[in-house]
Design an enzyme around this catalytic site. Structure first.
Site, PDB file in Angstrom:
ATOM      1  N   ASP A 104       1.063  -1.630   0.133  1.00  0.00           N
ATOM      2  CA  ASP A 104       0.378   0.306   0.244  1.00  0.00           C
ATOM      3  C   ASP A 104       0.850   1.418   0.174  1.00  0.00           C
ATOM      4  O   ASP A 104       2.128   1.224   0.424  1.00  0.00           O
ATOM      5  CB  ASP A 104      -0.833   0.513   1.294  1.00  0.00           C
ATOM      6  CG  ASP A 104      -1.727   1.104   0.846  1.00  0.00           C
ATOM      7  OD1 ASP A 104      -2.406   1.140  -0.132  1.00  0.00           O
ATOM      8  OD2 ASP A 104      -2.201   1.181   2.502  1.00  0.00           O
ATOM      9  N   HIS A 106       2.509   3.475  -9.405  1.00  0.00           N
ATOM     10  CA  HIS A 106       2.730   2.132  -9.134  1.00  0.00           C
ATOM     11  C   HIS A 106       3.229   0.935  -9.938  1.00  0.00           C
ATOM     12  O   HIS A 106       3.851   0.467  -9.388  1.00  0.00           O
ATOM     13  CB  HIS A 106       1.333   2.067 -10.059  1.00  0.00           C
ATOM     14  CG  HIS A 106      -0.155   2.350  -8.874  1.00  0.00           C
ATOM     15  ND1 HIS A 106      -0.287   1.748  -8.208  1.00  0.00           N
ATOM     16  CD2 HIS A 106      -1.231   2.490  -9.705  1.00  0.00           C
ATOM     17  CE1 HIS A 106      -1.106   2.632  -8.046  1.00  0.00           C
ATOM     18  NE2 HIS A 106      -1.603   3.068  -8.750  1.00  0.00           N
ATOM     19  N   LEU A 150      10.910 -20.468  -4.736  1.00  0.00           N
ATOM     20  CA  LEU A 150       9.629 -19.891  -4.984  1.00  0.00           C
ATOM     21  C   LEU A 150       8.395 -19.335  -4.860  1.00  0.00           C
ATOM     22  O   LEU A 150       8.291 -19.635  -6.520  1.00  0.00           O
ATOM     23  CB  LEU A 150      10.823 -18.109  -4.256  1.00  0.00           C
ATOM     24  CG  LEU A 150       9.172 -16.651  -3.439  1.00  0.00           C
ATOM     25  CD1 LEU A 150       8.603 -17.037  -2.402  1.00  0.00           C
ATOM     26  CD2 LEU A 150      10.242 -15.707  -4.019  1.00  0.00           C
TER      27      LEU A 150
HETATM   28  C1  IPE Z   1      -5.218  -2.450  -0.194  1.00  0.00           C
HETATM   29  O1  IPE Z   1      -4.828  -1.393  -0.891  1.00  0.00           O
HETATM   30  C2  IPE Z   1      -5.861  -3.264  -2.027  1.00  0.00           C
HETATM   31  C3  IPE Z   1      -4.100  -3.527  -2.070  1.00  0.00           C
HETATM   32  C4  IPE Z   1      -3.069  -3.245  -1.802  1.00  0.00           C
HETATM   33  C5  IPE Z   1      -4.103  -4.040  -4.053  1.00  0.00           C
HETATM   34  P1  IPE Z   1      -6.345   0.396  -0.724  1.00  0.00           P
HETATM   35  O2  IPE Z   1      -5.828   1.001  -0.698  1.00  0.00           O
HETATM   36  O3  IPE Z   1      -7.282  -0.809  -2.305  1.00  0.00           O
HETATM   37  O4  IPE Z   1      -6.591  -0.468   1.065  1.00  0.00           O
HETATM   38  P2  IPE Z   1      -7.852   0.838   2.017  1.00  0.00           P
HETATM   39  O5  IPE Z   1      -8.505   1.749   0.367  1.00  0.00           O
HETATM   40  O6  IPE Z   1      -6.692   1.529   1.849  1.00  0.00           O
HETATM   41  O7  IPE Z   1      -8.327   0.045   2.546  1.00  0.00           O
HETATM   42  C1  IPE Z   2      -1.103   0.309  -3.514  1.00  0.00           C
HETATM   43  O1  IPE Z   2      -0.918   1.579  -3.504  1.00  0.00           O
HETATM   44  C2  IPE Z   2      -1.807  -0.361  -4.829  1.00  0.00           C
HETATM   45  C3  IPE Z   2      -2.831  -0.785  -5.078  1.00  0.00           C
HETATM   46  C4  IPE Z   2      -4.082  -0.790  -4.624  1.00  0.00           C
HETATM   47  C5  IPE Z   2      -3.232  -1.478  -6.763  1.00  0.00           C
HETATM   48  P1  IPE Z   2      -2.207   2.529  -3.586  1.00  0.00           P
HETATM   49  O2  IPE Z   2      -2.864   3.226  -5.226  1.00  0.00           O
HETATM   50  O3  IPE Z   2      -3.543   2.075  -3.005  1.00  0.00           O
HETATM   51  O4  IPE Z   2      -1.884   4.065  -3.293  1.00  0.00           O
HETATM   52  P2  IPE Z   2      -2.436   4.948  -1.464  1.00  0.00           P
HETATM   53  O5  IPE Z   2      -2.737   4.379  -0.548  1.00  0.00           O
HETATM   54  O6  IPE Z   2      -3.431   5.644  -2.284  1.00  0.00           O
HETATM   55  O7  IPE Z   2      -0.879   5.927  -1.360  1.00  0.00           O
HETATM   56 MG    MG Z   3      -4.166   2.579  -1.090  1.00  0.00          MG
END
Ligand code: IPE
Ligand code: IPE
Ligand code: MG
Length: 236
Positions: free
Chosen positions: A16, A33, A127
């Protein structure tokens, strides 16, 4: 039997913070990303060095379909490219690639790339890298319940025989041991519909770092923290 050594057999990561990483630099979210993909490469390498057996990465949740279409498109393109470019490396590294989630929701090109990566690496013995894509734990548990109900209605199983073992074997993770260590980056203290059943006894480590900044030393630090924990599994 619970693992007794200091290296977790299975690490699961909620990757995240890509968007906030980009935002902090005045960059579009997609650049976050892209930088996050480099951390994936890094995590695979560290897990290989540590002799971890399974690495599950939460890459796209069921709920992430609610994001703007532009971001979804960028993520899918990135996923497809990542798999295409990464496949020779996975083969060379003896990594077995697998996925969990509702893959039929993904664009055809992604599905083709996933299928190729899974097929080409299926006999690798190093792995196991599992990407959770279009994954939601509640959906997974509901699917398992439906599959069991269908089998019971068909007379194949007796409802009285449904226990936690049989239930586990109907989850997407049927052939994978539960995660020993669950890591979430970006400091958020929540699970966001990830492996709810499987993390019942996982040790949890939260890193304040955004995923693109989470590299080798951070993963090793999380594993060190895991090694210092005392897992009791409900006993004294
Ligand atoms: C969780 O992250 C999903 C992934 C890392 C793929 P999100 O950014 O979607 O989760 P929330 O919205 O903060 O709970
Ligand atoms: C995690 O990073 C990747 C996915 C959920 C696809 P985020 O896109 O949720 O990034 P933040 O949490 O908004 O910073
Ligand atoms: Mg996120």
């Amino acid at each position: 039997m619970p693992p007794t050594n200091d290296i977790p057999r299975h690490i699961a990561i909620i990757m995240d913070g890509n968007g906030r990483w980009a935002n902090a630099r005045g960059l579009p979210r997609r650049d976050g990303h892209r930088a996050g993909a480099e951390s994936v490469r890094n995590a695979v390498e560290t897990c290989r060095q540590l002799d971890v057996d399974f690495l599950t990465l939460y890459a796209f949740s069921s709920e992430n379909w609610k994001r703007p279409q532009k971001e979804i498109d960028a993520l899918m393109k990135l996923l497809e490219r990542f798999l295409r470019e990464k496949l020779p490396e996975l083969l060379q590294q003896n990594v077995r690639f697998q996925t969990i989630g509702k893959l039929d929701m993904l664009p055809g090109k992604c599905r083709q790339q996933i299928h190729k990566a899974e097929t080409d690496t299926r006999n690798n013995t190093g792995l196991t890298l599992i990407l959770a894509l279009s994954y939601g734990s509640r959906e997974e548990i509901t699917d398992a319940a439906r599959a069991l109900a269908t089998r019971a209605a068909a007379g194949e199983i007796d409802p009285a025989d449904i226990d936690t073992d049989l239930f586990s074997r109907h989850l997407y993770t049927a052939n994978t041991p539960d995660p020993d260590l669950l890591i979430r980056t970006s400091g958020e203290l929540r699970i966001s519909n990830f492996l709810l059943w499987q993390i019942s006894y996982s040790e949890i480590v939260i890193s304040p770092k955004y995923w693109p900044d989470f590299r080798d030393a951070d993963l090793r630090a999380a594993v060190d923290e895991y090694a210092r924990r005392h897992r009791r599994f409900g006993t004294v």
